[in-house]
Design a protein around this motif. Structure first.
Motif, PDB file in Angstrom:
ATOM      1  N   MET A 153       0.836  -1.184   0.000  1.00 46.09           N
ATOM      2  CA  MET A 153       0.000   0.000   0.000  1.00 46.09           C
ATOM      3  C   MET A 153       0.882   1.248   0.000  1.00 46.09           C
ATOM      4  O   MET A 153       1.901   1.291   0.650  1.00 46.09           O
ATOM      5  CB  MET A 153      -0.875   0.018   1.246  1.00 46.09           C
ATOM      6  N   ILE A 154       0.441   2.252  -0.695  1.00 45.29           N
ATOM      7  CA  ILE A 154       1.190   3.509  -0.754  1.00 45.29           C
ATOM      8  C   ILE A 154       0.462   4.563   0.070  1.00 45.29           C
ATOM      9  O   ILE A 154      -0.744   4.734  -0.054  1.00 45.29           O
ATOM     10  CB  ILE A 154       1.334   3.990  -2.206  1.00 45.29           C
ATOM     11  N   ASP A 155       1.208   5.281   0.909  1.00 49.24           N
ATOM     12  CA  ASP A 155       0.665   6.418   1.645  1.00 49.24           C
ATOM     13  C   ASP A 155       0.812   7.674   0.804  1.00 49.24           C
ATOM     14  O   ASP A 155      -0.134   8.421   0.624  1.00 49.24           O
ATOM     15  CB  ASP A 155       1.414   6.583   2.971  1.00 49.24           C
ATOM     16  N   HIS A 156       2.031   7.884   0.290  1.00 49.04           N
ATOM     17  CA  HIS A 156       2.267   9.023  -0.582  1.00 49.04           C
ATOM     18  C   HIS A 156       3.563   8.827  -1.346  1.00 49.04           C
ATOM     19  O   HIS A 156       4.398   8.011  -0.974  1.00 49.04           O
ATOM     20  CB  HIS A 156       2.312  10.336   0.200  1.00 49.04           C
ATOM     21  N   THR A 157       3.714   9.564  -2.405  1.00 52.29           N
ATOM     22  CA  THR A 157       4.931   9.614  -3.186  1.00 52.29           C
ATOM     23  C   THR A 157       4.972  10.988  -3.831  1.00 52.29           C
ATOM     24  O   THR A 157       4.030  11.765  -3.683  1.00 52.29           O
ATOM     25  CB  THR A 157       4.997   8.470  -4.233  1.00 52.29           C
ATOM     26  N   GLY A 158       6.034  11.309  -4.525  1.00 51.57           N
ATOM     27  CA  GLY A 158       6.094  12.615  -5.147  1.00 51.57           C
ATOM     28  C   GLY A 158       7.298  12.771  -6.040  1.00 51.57           C
ATOM     29  O   GLY A 158       8.184  11.925  -6.054  1.00 51.57           O
ATOM     30  N   PHE A 159       7.285  13.854  -6.780  1.00 56.15           N
ATOM     31  CA  PHE A 159       8.413  14.166  -7.637  1.00 56.15           C
ATOM     32  C   PHE A 159       8.452  15.653  -7.929  1.00 56.15           C
ATOM     33  O   PHE A 159       7.474  16.369  -7.745  1.00 56.15           O
ATOM     34  CB  PHE A 159       8.409  13.348  -8.934  1.00 56.15           C
ATOM     35  N   ILE A 160       9.612  16.092  -8.396  1.00 59.31           N
ATOM     36  CA  ILE A 160       9.854  17.493  -8.705  1.00 59.31           C
ATOM     37  C   ILE A 160       9.553  17.747 -10.179  1.00 59.31           C
ATOM     38  O   ILE A 160       9.872  16.918 -11.036  1.00 59.31           O
ATOM     39  CB  ILE A 160      11.322  17.862  -8.396  1.00 59.31           C
TER      40      ILE A 160
END
Length: 133
Positions: free
Chosen positions: A1-8
């Motif tokens: 399960m993913i809580d959060h991720t991100g990128f620039i």
């Protein structure tokens, strides 16, 4: 399960137009997160899980992180083939680049997906799974 991720990303308004367009097709929302970032998730009322998209490097990221340094791949759940098709068309209209048109993928079972590159080259996908796909 993913809580959060991100990128620039390099251009926040351009990224916001792109992610606003694909969010709508997937039943998701973009949410303001200050002048240098926004979130992509279900809604402000149900913010997790989310994808953080911004122009600044969060303090806890590796030194040298920048747009396009490490291509990111995010696959969004789509309800059906029509949603995948709508995602793909919205992404292209909002400045995305084709990286695999909608269709079944061999070896993936009951799977129908589409791939686009966002304006910074991140590989963004929508996919539907299940019997009859």
């Amino acid at each position: 399960m993913i809580d959060h991720t991100g990128f620039i990303v390099t251009d926040l308004p351009k990224a916001r137009r792109f992610y606003d367009a694909i969010a709508k097709t997937l039943g998701l929302s973009t949410i303001d997160n200050g002048p240098e970032a926004f979130l992509l998730g279900k809604s402000a009322e149900e913010p997790i899980p989310y994808l953080w998209i911004g122009t600044s490097r969060p303090s806890y990221w590796a030194e040298g992180s920048r747009a396009g340094l490490n291509q990111t791949h995010i696959a969004f759940v789509a309800a059906d083939k029509q949603t995948v098709d709508a995602f793909y068309n919205a992404a292209l209209a909002a400045g995305g680049t084709d990286n695999g048109p909608p269709g079944p993928r061999s070896g993936a079972g009951d799977y129908y997906g589409a791939f686009v590159l966002d304006p910074d080259g991140n590989n963004i996908e929508a996919c539907a799974r299940g019997t009859g796909i």
